[in-house]
Design a protein around this motif. Structure first.
Motif, PDB file in Angstrom:
ATOM      1  N   ASN A  91       9.992   5.531-108.083  1.00 58.47           N
ATOM      2  CA  ASN A  91       9.561   5.525-109.484  1.00 58.47           C
ATOM      3  C   ASN A  91       9.549   6.926-110.090  1.00 58.47           C
ATOM      4  N   SER A 125       8.538  -5.393-112.286  1.00 56.50           N
ATOM      5  CA  SER A 125       9.989  -5.265-112.261  1.00 56.50           C
ATOM      6  C   SER A 125      10.375  -3.797-112.434  1.00 56.50           C
ATOM      7  N   PHE A 126      11.495  -3.460-111.853  1.00 59.70           N
ATOM      8  CA  PHE A 126      11.980  -2.089-111.856  1.00 59.70           C
ATOM      9  C   PHE A 126      13.060  -2.005-112.922  1.00 59.70           C
ATOM     10  N   GLY A 127      12.795  -1.239-113.968  1.00 61.72           N
ATOM     11  CA  GLY A 127      13.706  -1.237-115.110  1.00 61.72           C
ATOM     12  C   GLY A 127      14.436   0.061-115.349  1.00 61.72           C
ATOM     13  N   LYS A 128      15.098   0.093-116.498  1.00 63.41           N
ATOM     14  CA  LYS A 128      15.910   1.229-116.903  1.00 63.41           C
ATOM     15  C   LYS A 128      15.076   2.518-117.018  1.00 63.41           C
ATOM     16  N   ASP A 130      12.391   3.260-115.358  1.00 58.42           N
ATOM     17  CA  ASP A 130      12.050   3.713-114.007  1.00 58.42           C
ATOM     18  C   ASP A 130      13.223   4.484-113.390  1.00 58.42           C
ATOM     19  N   ARG A 131      14.423   3.953-113.577  1.00 55.28           N
ATOM     20  CA  ARG A 131      15.612   4.629-113.041  1.00 55.28           C
ATOM     21  C   ARG A 131      15.808   5.997-113.688  1.00 55.28           C
ATOM     22  N   SER A 132      15.594   6.045-114.983  1.00 55.74           N
ATOM     23  CA  SER A 132      15.738   7.300-115.720  1.00 55.74           C
ATOM     24  C   SER A 132      14.708   8.322-115.249  1.00 55.74           C
TER      25      SER A 132
END
Length: 159
Positions: A91, A125-128, A130-132
C-alpha cells in the motif's frame, strides 16, 4: 541494492517489475509456488518448498543493507529491518525503525480482537490510488537508499 518480493499475495508485482527495469535493479520474486514473471535478466523467480514461513525465512536470510523488501508480513518486516534492509508494504507504507513498534502492536491488537470475535476485518479492495501510492513510495525509497549508499562510500563510518 535489490528488490526482494514476498510474492504469494503481492498485488503490485507488475509495478515492481516496471520500477526495477527503470532503475536496473535485480528483483527476486519469492513464493512457494510457480509465479509467472517477465523475461528479464534482472528478474529472478525463487520457488521455495511449501510450508509455514519458508518464503519469509528465505527472504530474511537473503536480505541485507540497501535491499528493499516488499511485504505485508509484519514479522518478516521486523526480521529484515534487523538486517538493515528497507521494508515497503504494497500500500506504499514504509515500515522502519520508527514505525515498526506501532505496526507490530496494531497487528497484535487486531489479531486479539478477531480471536475474541469483537471485530471482523476484511481486506478492502486494492485500487488505482493504492498502486499509485506504492509506485511513488518505491521510487522515493530507491532514490533515498541510492543516495545513502553513495554517501556511505564517500564518508567512512566511525568505529
Amino acid at each position: 541494492m535489490r528488490l526482494l518480493v514476498d510474492a504469494d499475495a503481492c498485488p503490485v508485482k507488475d509495478e515492481i517489475y516496471r520500477v526495477a527495469g527503470r532503475y536496473g535493479l535485480q528483483t527476486l520474486v519469492v513464493a512457494n509456488r510457480w509465479i509467472n514473471i517477465p523475461q528479464s535478466p534482472l528478474i529472478e523467480r525463487v520457488v521455495v518448498p511449501e510450508g509455514p514461513d519458508v518464503a519469509d525465512d528465505w527472504i530474511a536470510e537473503q536480505a541485507m543493507a540497501f535491499d528493499i523488501v516488499v511485504t505485508n508480513d509484519v514479522p518478516l518486516a521486523v526480521r529484515c529491518l534487523d538486517k538493515s534492509a528497507a521494508v515497503l508494504r504494497p500500500n506504499g507504507e514504509e515500515i522502519d525503525e520508527r514505525s515498526v513498534g506501532m505496526v507490530s502492536a496494531m497487528r497484535d491488537l487486531m489479531h486479539d480482537l478477531r480471536e475474541t470475535g469483537t471485530v471482523n476485518t476484511y481486506n478492502p479492495s486494492f485500487g488505482k490510488a493504492d498502486r499509485s501510492r506504492f509506485l511513488s513510495a518505491l521510487d522515493t525509497l530507491i532514490v533515498r537508499l541510492r543516495r545513502k549508499a553513495a554517501l556511505s562510500k564517500v564518508i567512512p563510518s566511525s568505529s
